[in-house]
Design a protein around this motif. Structure first.
Motif, PDB file in Angstrom:
ATOM      1  N   VAL A 395       2.253 -29.845  25.601  1.00 45.67           N
ATOM      2  CA  VAL A 395       1.321 -30.098  26.702  1.00 45.67           C
ATOM      3  C   VAL A 395       0.795 -31.516  26.549  1.00 45.67           C
ATOM      4  CG1 VAL A 395      -0.824 -29.400  27.831  1.00 45.67           C
ATOM      5  CG2 VAL A 395       0.625 -27.668  26.783  1.00 45.67           C
ATOM      6  N   MET A 396       1.052 -32.345  27.538  1.00 50.30           N
ATOM      7  CA  MET A 396       0.635 -33.749  27.550  1.00 50.30           C
ATOM      8  C   MET A 396       0.994 -34.432  26.222  1.00 50.30           C
ATOM      9  SD  MET A 396      -2.963 -33.102  29.513  1.00 50.30           S
ATOM     10  CE  MET A 396      -3.266 -34.510  30.521  1.00 50.30           C
ATOM     11  N   GLY A 397       2.183 -34.147  25.749  1.00 48.07           N
ATOM     12  CA  GLY A 397       2.681 -34.783  24.529  1.00 48.07           C
ATOM     13  C   GLY A 397       2.319 -34.058  23.240  1.00 48.07           C
ATOM     14  N   TYR A 398       1.432 -33.072  23.296  1.00 47.08           N
ATOM     15  CA  TYR A 398       1.037 -32.343  22.082  1.00 47.08           C
ATOM     16  C   TYR A 398       1.879 -31.082  21.921  1.00 47.08           C
ATOM     17  CZ  TYR A 398      -3.235 -35.175  22.026  1.00 47.08           C
ATOM     18  OH  TYR A 398      -4.121 -36.210  21.987  1.00 47.08           O
ATOM     19  N   ASP A 399       2.146 -30.729  20.653  1.00 50.05           N
ATOM     20  CA  ASP A 399       2.872 -29.482  20.385  1.00 50.05           C
ATOM     21  C   ASP A 399       1.904 -28.316  20.325  1.00 50.05           C
ATOM     22  OD1 ASP A 399       5.653 -30.380  19.896  1.00 50.05           O
ATOM     23  OD2 ASP A 399       4.653 -31.612  18.375  1.00 50.05           O
ATOM     24  N   ILE A 400       2.196 -27.274  21.104  1.00 53.66           N
ATOM     25  CA  ILE A 400       1.338 -26.086  21.112  1.00 53.66           C
ATOM     26  C   ILE A 400       2.197 -24.891  20.706  1.00 53.66           C
ATOM     27  CG2 ILE A 400      -0.195 -24.623  22.520  1.00 53.66           C
ATOM     28  CD1 ILE A 400      -1.142 -27.589  22.272  1.00 53.66           C
ATOM     29  N   ALA A 401       1.711 -24.159  19.682  1.00 48.67           N
ATOM     30  CA  ALA A 401       2.526 -23.066  19.139  1.00 48.67           C
ATOM     31  C   ALA A 401       2.334 -21.787  19.950  1.00 48.67           C
ATOM     32  CB  ALA A 401       2.118 -22.825  17.689  1.00 48.67           C
ATOM     33  N   VAL A 402       3.345 -20.941  19.910  1.00 44.88           N
ATOM     34  CA  VAL A 402       3.245 -19.611  20.510  1.00 44.88           C
ATOM     35  C   VAL A 402       2.033 -18.882  19.910  1.00 44.88           C
ATOM     36  CG1 VAL A 402       4.846 -18.659  18.785  1.00 44.88           C
ATOM     37  CG2 VAL A 402       4.512 -17.443  20.925  1.00 44.88           C
ATOM     38  N   GLY A 403       1.303 -18.119  20.714  1.00 43.09           N
ATOM     39  CA  GLY A 403       0.162 -17.348  20.202  1.00 43.09           C
ATOM     40  C   GLY A 403      -1.132 -18.149  20.177  1.00 43.09           C
ATOM     41  N   THR A 404      -1.091 -19.414  20.640  1.00 50.96           N
ATOM     42  CA  THR A 404      -2.335 -20.206  20.688  1.00 50.96           C
ATOM     43  C   THR A 404      -3.191 -19.685  21.845  1.00 50.96           C
ATOM     44  OG1 THR A 404      -1.187 -22.157  19.867  1.00 50.96           O
ATOM     45  CG2 THR A 404      -3.277 -22.538  21.007  1.00 50.96           C
ATOM     46  N   GLN A 405      -4.465 -19.459  21.584  1.00 54.43           N
ATOM     47  CA  GLN A 405      -5.350 -19.033  22.673  1.00 54.43           C
ATOM     48  C   GLN A 405      -5.823 -20.268  23.446  1.00 54.43           C
ATOM     49  OE1 GLN A 405      -8.404 -16.239  21.729  1.00 54.43           O
ATOM     50  NE2 GLN A 405      -7.001 -14.957  20.534  1.00 54.43           N
ATOM     51  N   VAL A 406      -6.137 -20.063  24.711  1.00 51.60           N
ATOM     52  CA  VAL A 406      -6.525 -21.208  25.535  1.00 51.60           C
ATOM     53  C   VAL A 406      -7.857 -20.928  26.224  1.00 51.60           C
ATOM     54  CG1 VAL A 406      -5.846 -22.726  27.426  1.00 51.60           C
ATOM     55  CG2 VAL A 406      -4.094 -21.716  25.964  1.00 51.60           C
ATOM     56  N   LEU A 407      -8.805 -21.825  26.031  1.00 49.43           N
ATOM     57  CA  LEU A 407     -10.081 -21.732  26.743  1.00 49.43           C
ATOM     58  C   LEU A 407     -10.164 -22.908  27.714  1.00 49.43           C
ATOM     59  CD1 LEU A 407     -12.644 -20.900  23.890  1.00 49.43           C
ATOM     60  CD2 LEU A 407     -11.382 -19.321  25.362  1.00 49.43           C
ATOM     61  N   VAL A 408     -10.273 -22.598  29.010  1.00 50.19           N
ATOM     62  CA  VAL A 408     -10.420 -23.662  29.999  1.00 50.19           C
ATOM     63  C   VAL A 408     -11.909 -23.757  30.332  1.00 50.19           C
ATOM     64  CG1 VAL A 408      -9.805 -24.460  32.311  1.00 50.19           C
ATOM     65  CG2 VAL A 408      -8.117 -23.206  30.937  1.00 50.19           C
TER      66      VAL A 408
END
Ligand code: HEM
Length: 518
Positions: A395-408
């Protein structure tokens, strides 16, 4: 050989033993090295320092959306925190939100597993907390098609207009007694009555639901350590939290069973309705109808699913709408010019009518701007319901692993000075000449989320908000009670929890509006 007498060990014994152990450990060492290597090669988002075991949990404070906003000022619009062992990606600007909720919606459309959702929503069998997949698609489409689509929302128009009239009558009674109106209670009753009548065909006021529902709110706002540090799950059992939650869930379940039984009794052996009244058209009736026909399809609606969906409509649909109304009246009382402008519009459209009807709402542009401004400044879910990534991604050049939770952080976005002029000021006028909407296409304003997990209740919520607010200001002039109570009315302190509303009840004095003789 080992010399047990003098305590020395022969090199002829050590060398083969070392070789043996190294050969055993070799694959594990290789694995560790490759993990370290790949970790350092990964481009992870910035993170604030964390403590062992609990990570950043201790830093969140009571008003998480405020804390996360101030972290974002240091660490940027995409940062990773750690809640216990769980990596949590925090999203704090519109570009990053668009990336997560639109461009990569297919990756971030799962919901994390939560203990309380399991307890209250029958193992997460509702729409809001179900994991993404076939089951979720089925239950979401049932709710949208049969209750929440624009056309279905229209069917409950009579219910809404009747309940708005009852609310106005209650305020009228209080005018005689010169007592301040508790607007929090008033709005709570009207929103709950509307949702209850639409969903289960009976009114909420005075029902046995009141106590358990307010306790449910508390449980949803509480931190459950086992959600983030699974080996500490026992804490919730030992301190009695899970036991108390299950007890409240049981009371709600008994109530829901009674509701379903009541509806079943209205039908004959073939499942056809034999008795009329309000009961024929509510959501439970529709669910029973689907159950009758679903025996031939691949998706069966059983009693547990019905109860989970009813609970979802209560849980997602009542407190959020109440929060909008409470904040709207708070800001209008704090800004008498805006109140006057709104009253002028509502009164000129409704003319001689004693109540505002839903037809009138189409002409009320300032009213719509007021509600949008409230959703911008006081979104009921300032942090959207958490999401979870279903695969490794960038995401926007960053690596995000499976299972990462996301708070918007929807609140941080809708008060971001890069998109909004004087973002902390209440200025409904900003929406009069703007095409920005709340439906999840404009990422600088996402109070209902966006994408496939976006809120399906927008049409339902907006018409309730508009109708109730218009009726509240049409017939009455509102003033702030003097002294301590007045300070309370203007107070902007917020509660903690999934839905954020006023900490103190909103009190105001109503007097019947005297029409000018011109
Ligand atoms: C002002 C009122 C409301 C607000 C601010 C609101 C806000 C939200 C938000 C932020 C989400 C999560 C969206 C996402 O993950 O992108 C959501 C989901 C949901 N809302 Fe609402 N909501 C409101 C009213 C309602 C009403 C009236 C209903 C139904 C009667 C409802 C039913 C739901 C359901 C079922 C979901 C879960 C959707 C899914 O996971 O697929 N909401 N809502």
């Amino acid at each position: 050989m080992m010399n047990f007498l003098n305590g020395t060990i022969s090199p002829w014994f050590i060398i083969p033993m070392l070789a043996f152990f190294i050969s055993l450990a070799f694959p594990t060492i290789l694995n560790l090295l490759s993990k370290l290597n790949s970790k350092s090669a990964k481009n992870l988002p910035p993170s604030p320092p964390k403590l062992p075991v609990i990570g950043n949990l201790h830093q969140l404070g009571n008003l998480t959306h405020h804390t996360l906003q101030s972290f974002a000022q240091t660490y940027g619009p995409l940062m990773v925190l750690h809640f216990g062992k769980v990596p949590v990606l925090v999203v704090s600007n519109a570009e990053a939100a668009r990336e997560i909720l639109k461009n990569q919606d297919h990756v971030f459309c799962n919901r994390p597993h939560r203990k309380m959702f399991d307890i209250f929503w029958y193992g997460s069998r509702d729409v809001a907390s179900a994991p993404y997949g076939h089951y979720w698609r089925q239950v979401k489409s049932i709710c949208v098609l049969h209750l929440l689509s624009g056309k279905k929302v229209q069917r409950f128009r009579r219910v809404r207009e009747e309940e708005a009239m009852i609310m106005v009558e209650k305020v009228m009674e209080s005018c005689g007694s010169l007592k301040a109106v508790n607007l929090t209670d008033l709005f709570s009753d009207v929103t709950n009555d509307i949702v209850c009548r639409s969903v289960i065909g009976r009114r909420y006021e005075g029902s046995v639901l009141r106590g358990p529902m307010s306790m449910l709110e508390e449980f949803l706002g509480a931190s459950v350590i086992g959600d983030y540090i699974p080996w500490l799950d026992w804490v919730g059992r030992v301190n009695g939290m899970y036991g108390r939650a299950k007890c409240v869930a049981k009371q709600l379940d008994e109530f829901l069973d009674e509701v379903v039984d009541e509806h079943v009794r209205m039908r004959n052996h073939d499942g056809d309705v034999v008795n009329g009244g309000d009961m024929q058209n509510d959501f439970v009736d529709i669910l029973l109808e689907i159950q009758k026909t679903s025996s031939t399809t691949d998706f069966q609606v059983d009693r547990t699913i019905m109860k989970a969906l009813i609970m979802d409509m209560f849980g997602a649909g009542t407190d959020t709408t109440l929060a909008v109304l409470e904040w709207a009246m708070t800001e209008l009382l704090r800004h008498p010019n805006a109140m006057q402008k709104l009253q002028d519009e509502v009164r000129s459209v409704a003319r001689a009518k004693t109540h505002v009807t839903e037809e009138d709402l189409n002409e009320m542009t300032y009213l719509k701007a007021v509600i949008k401004e409230i959703l911008r400044l006081h979104p009921p879910s300032p942090i959207l319901i958490p999401r979870e990534s279903m695969q490794d991604t960038k995401v926007m050049g960053y690596d995000i692993a499976v299972g990462t939770q996301v708070l918007v952080n929807a609140w941080a976005i809708s008060t971001d000075p890069s998109y909004w002029d004087q973002p902390l000021q209440f200025q409904p006028e900003r929406f009069l000449k703007s095409s920005i909407d709340i439906k999840g296409h404009d990422f600088e304003l996402i109070p209902f989320g966006a994408g496939r997990r976006g809120c399906p209740g927008i049409a339902f919520a907006m018409v309730v908000n508009e109708l109730v607010l218009a009726n509240t200001v049409q017939q009455f002039d509102w003033t702030v009670p003097a002294g301590v109570v007045g300070d309370q009315t203007f107070c902007l302190s917020e509660t903690t929890g999934l839905t954020v509303h006023r900490k103190l009840p909103l009190l105001a004095l109503a007097s019947p509006h005297v029409k000018s003789s011109k």
